[in-house]
Design an enzyme around this catalytic site. Structure first.
Site, PDB file in Angstrom:
ATOM      1  N   CYS A 122      12.279  13.069  11.924  1.00  0.00           N
ATOM      2  CA  CYS A 122      10.957  13.676  12.126  1.00  0.00           C
ATOM      3  C   CYS A 122      10.821  14.342  13.500  1.00  0.00           C
ATOM      4  CB  CYS A 122       9.852  12.642  11.936  1.00  0.00           C
ATOM      5  SG  CYS A 122       9.941  11.823  10.344  1.00  0.00           S
ATOM      6  N   HIS A 255       3.838  14.967  15.666  1.00  0.00           N
ATOM      7  CA  HIS A 255       4.401  14.836  14.321  1.00  0.00           C
ATOM      8  C   HIS A 255       3.344  14.236  13.397  1.00  0.00           C
ATOM      9  CE1 HIS A 255       6.665  13.752  10.918  1.00  0.00           C
ATOM     10  NE2 HIS A 255       6.712  12.472  11.204  1.00  0.00           N
ATOM     11  N   ASN A 285       3.558  13.443   5.178  1.00  0.00           N
ATOM     12  CA  ASN A 285       4.551  13.512   6.264  1.00  0.00           C
ATOM     13  C   ASN A 285       5.731  14.337   5.766  1.00  0.00           C
ATOM     14  OD1 ASN A 285       6.615  13.035   8.073  1.00  0.00           O
ATOM     15  ND2 ASN A 285       6.264  10.832   8.203  1.00  0.00           N
TER      16      ASN A 285
HETATM   17  N1  ACO Z   1      -1.015   1.095  -2.085  1.00  0.00           N
HETATM   18  C1  ACO Z   1      -1.664  -0.071  -2.104  1.00  0.00           C
HETATM   19  N2  ACO Z   1      -1.314  -1.145  -1.361  1.00  0.00           N
HETATM   20  C2  ACO Z   1      -0.251  -0.986  -0.543  1.00  0.00           C
HETATM   21  C3  ACO Z   1       0.487   0.219  -0.481  1.00  0.00           C
HETATM   22  C4  ACO Z   1       0.072   1.272  -1.296  1.00  0.00           C
HETATM   23  N3  ACO Z   1       0.688   2.467  -1.316  1.00  0.00           N
HETATM   24  N4  ACO Z   1       1.478   0.046   0.407  1.00  0.00           N
HETATM   25  C5  ACO Z   1       1.386  -1.204   0.895  1.00  0.00           C
HETATM   26  N5  ACO Z   1       0.351  -1.831   0.295  1.00  0.00           N
HETATM   27  C6  ACO Z   1      -0.118  -3.196   0.522  1.00  0.00           C
HETATM   28  C7  ACO Z   1       0.974  -4.090   1.049  1.00  0.00           C
HETATM   29  O1  ACO Z   1       1.753  -4.595  -0.021  1.00  0.00           O
HETATM   30  C8  ACO Z   1       0.178  -5.177   1.719  1.00  0.00           C
HETATM   31  O2  ACO Z   1      -0.293  -6.055   0.745  1.00  0.00           O
HETATM   32  P1  ACO Z   1      -0.366  -7.658   1.024  1.00  0.00           P
HETATM   33  O3  ACO Z   1      -1.316  -7.769   2.167  1.00  0.00           O
HETATM   34  O4  ACO Z   1      -0.853  -8.183  -0.263  1.00  0.00           O
HETATM   35  O5  ACO Z   1       1.041  -8.037   1.377  1.00  0.00           O
HETATM   36  C9  ACO Z   1      -1.036  -4.430   2.283  1.00  0.00           C
HETATM   37  O6  ACO Z   1      -1.100  -3.188   1.549  1.00  0.00           O
HETATM   38  C10 ACO Z   1      -0.932  -4.133   3.752  1.00  0.00           C
HETATM   39  O7  ACO Z   1       0.374  -3.644   4.028  1.00  0.00           O
HETATM   40  P2  ACO Z   1       0.816  -3.269   5.488  1.00  0.00           P
HETATM   41  O8  ACO Z   1       2.223  -2.789   5.461  1.00  0.00           O
HETATM   42  O9  ACO Z   1       0.454  -4.395   6.401  1.00  0.00           O
HETATM   43  O10 ACO Z   1      -0.158  -2.054   5.736  1.00  0.00           O
HETATM   44  P3  ACO Z   1      -0.405  -1.271   7.066  1.00  0.00           P
HETATM   45  O11 ACO Z   1      -1.819  -1.338   7.424  1.00  0.00           O
HETATM   46  O12 ACO Z   1       0.612  -1.595   8.114  1.00  0.00           O
HETATM   47  O13 ACO Z   1      -0.148   0.220   6.576  1.00  0.00           O
HETATM   48  C11 ACO Z   1       1.539   1.915   6.774  1.00  0.00           C
HETATM   49  C12 ACO Z   1       1.143   0.607   6.128  1.00  0.00           C
HETATM   50  C13 ACO Z   1       0.562   2.987   6.324  1.00  0.00           C
HETATM   51  C14 ACO Z   1       2.939   2.312   6.355  1.00  0.00           C
HETATM   52  C15 ACO Z   1       1.441   1.720   8.298  1.00  0.00           C
HETATM   53  O14 ACO Z   1       2.226   0.627   8.721  1.00  0.00           O
HETATM   54  C16 ACO Z   1       1.851   2.921   9.046  1.00  0.00           C
HETATM   55  O15 ACO Z   1       1.138   3.883   9.100  1.00  0.00           O
HETATM   56  N6  ACO Z   1       2.985   2.869   9.696  1.00  0.00           N
HETATM   57  C17 ACO Z   1       3.518   4.004  10.400  1.00  0.00           C
HETATM   58  C18 ACO Z   1       4.627   4.479   9.665  1.00  0.00           C
HETATM   59  C19 ACO Z   1       4.536   5.871   9.236  1.00  0.00           C
HETATM   60  O16 ACO Z   1       3.562   6.562   9.247  1.00  0.00           O
HETATM   61  N7  ACO Z   1       5.690   6.274   8.879  1.00  0.00           N
HETATM   62  C20 ACO Z   1       5.938   7.570   8.485  1.00  0.00           C
HETATM   63  C21 ACO Z   1       7.357   7.829   8.736  1.00  0.00           C
HETATM   64  S1  ACO Z   1       7.755   7.494  10.343  1.00  0.00           S
HETATM   65  C22 ACO Z   1       7.571   8.816  11.201  1.00  0.00           C
HETATM   66  O17 ACO Z   1       7.429   9.852  10.636  1.00  0.00           O
HETATM   67  C23 ACO Z   1       7.578   8.647  12.640  1.00  0.00           C
END
Ligand code: ACO
Length: 328
Positions: A122, A255, A285
């Site tokens: 990215c 990004h 993304n």
């Molecule tokens: N739909 C519904 N529920 C979901 C989904 C989904 N698509 N994905 C995860 N969940 C659930 C999980 O299973 C979890 O359930 P549980 O509590 O029963 O175990 C709950 O939602 C919370 O999951 P978390 O992983 O704790 O959610 P979080 O608030 O951390 O959000 C996310 C996840 C959006 C990926 C976040 O961590 C994030 O934004 N991270 C940054 C990563 C990113 O944006 N990466 C992109 C690529 S990296 C880059 O480009 C730099």
């Protein structure tokens, strides 16, 4: 004798997206058919994404890259033959080799310019822009095409709801030209390979088969924490290099991973959210394509104007990150 031009500046931007936009509701319906539960509400609340563009089976990264390149060349008022350098950032190359940059060059119908790919996930576009700027500063190259092009939908595990809702496909490009005045005011790149496992596609092709995991895997929370920290430090670093104050920056284009990362970055820097360019809601993304897609959109809709200072920032797998401070 030393060449007269020792700076580079952006003289045209372009972008390309696949035809089909897939809304969160549509995606949730497709995933439900596989027994996977998600919703528009969850995706919007956690990421800000509302839709993403998904390539059909026949579209290639090369074609998307070439379309963005043509648009950038047209905006610059140049023919492809004017280029002497093509740098293309992608993690979803069409072939193991030759590079997608060479394939784009062929699509453009020219030959002779140096062409190679940059692999910084990215951060790829920001890496490519910094490399092209440095090559122009040597005085050997005069006109560079820098492209970010991705079809991430092909490396997503559509059974993993924690990743498959986040990404989309697209391409963006700029044309850089040698100039007496910058242009590119400052550029800094970094990496920390010890964090390679938090975001990776680890599989490889060997002996005629894929070995290891061919899908994108991510530790979302680790990525989130690291991303906000390095975007902040890297912004301050290039501003220091350029001796520019934060309030002199007109637009911030980090990004486009997640709207929460964008807001947290602006907050940490003490920058008003009104200076953030946000496209992740529309594109998801798009990895190396996200920054040039956002730049092109904001140039074409008239928000970014000539003479303004724009801070472009990449962060992603590697772990890699970097910033390029640009005067348009
Ligand atoms: N739909 C519904 N529920 C979901 C989904 C989904 N698509 N994905 C995860 N969940 C659930 C999980 O299973 C979890 O359930 P549980 O509590 O029963 O175990 C709950 O939602 C919370 O999951 P978390 O992983 O704790 O959610 P979080 O608030 O951390 O959000 C996310 C996840 C959006 C990926 C976040 O961590 C994030 O934004 N991270 C940054 C990563 C990113 O944006 N990466 C992109 C690529 S990296 C880059 O480009 C730099």
């Amino acid at each position: 004798m030393a060449p007269a031009h020792r700076c580079s500046r952006i003289i045209g931007t372009g972008a390309a997206l696949p035809e089909r936009a897939v809304t969160n509701a549509e995606l949730a319906q497709q995933l439900a058919a596989r027994g996977i539960e998600t919703s528009d509400e969850w995706i919007v609340a956690r990421t800000g994404i509302r839709q993403r563009y998904i390539a059909d089976a026949s579209l290639t990264t090369t074609e998307l890259g070439a379309r963005a390149a043509r648009a950038a060349l047209q905006a610059a008022g140049l023919e492809p033959a004017a280029l002497d350098l093509i740098v293309l950032a992608t993690s979803t190359a069409d072939q193991i080799f030759p590079s997608t940059a060479c394939l784009v060059q062929d699509e453009l119908g020219v030959a002779g310019a140096a062409a190679f790919d940059v692999q910084a996930v990215c951060s790829g576009f920001v890496y490519g822009l910094a490399v092209a700027d440095a090559m122009i500063r040597t005085g050997t190259y005069r006109r560079a095409l820098v492209v970010g092009a991705e079809i991430f939908s092909r490396i997503l595990d559509w059974n993993d709801r924690t990743t498959c809702v986040l990404f989309g496909d697209g391409a963006g490009a700029v044309v850089l030209e040698a100039a007496d005045q910058p242009g590119i005011l400052a550029a800094r790149l970094h990496a920390d390979g010890s964090q390679s496992r938090i975001l990776c596609t680890a599989g490889r092709v060997a002996q005629g088969a894929v070995h290891g995991d061919p899908f994108l895997r991510m530790d979302g929370q680790a990525v989130f924490r690291l991303a906000v920290n390095v975007l902040d430090s890297s912004a301050r670093e290039v501003l220091d290099d350029a001796r520019m104050r934060l309030d002199e920056v007109d637009w911030l284009i980090p990004h486009q991973a997640n709207v929460r990362i964008l807001s947290a970055t602006a907050r940490k820097l003490g920058m008003p959210e009104s200076k953030l360019i946000v496209t992740v809601d529309q594109h998801g993304n798009t990895s190396a394509a996200s920054v040039p897609l956002a730049l092109d959109l904001a140039v074409r809709d008239g928000r970014i104007r000539s003479g303004q200072n724009v801070l472009l920032q990449g962060v992603g797998g590697g772990f890699t990150w970097g910033s390029v401070l640009v005067r348009l």
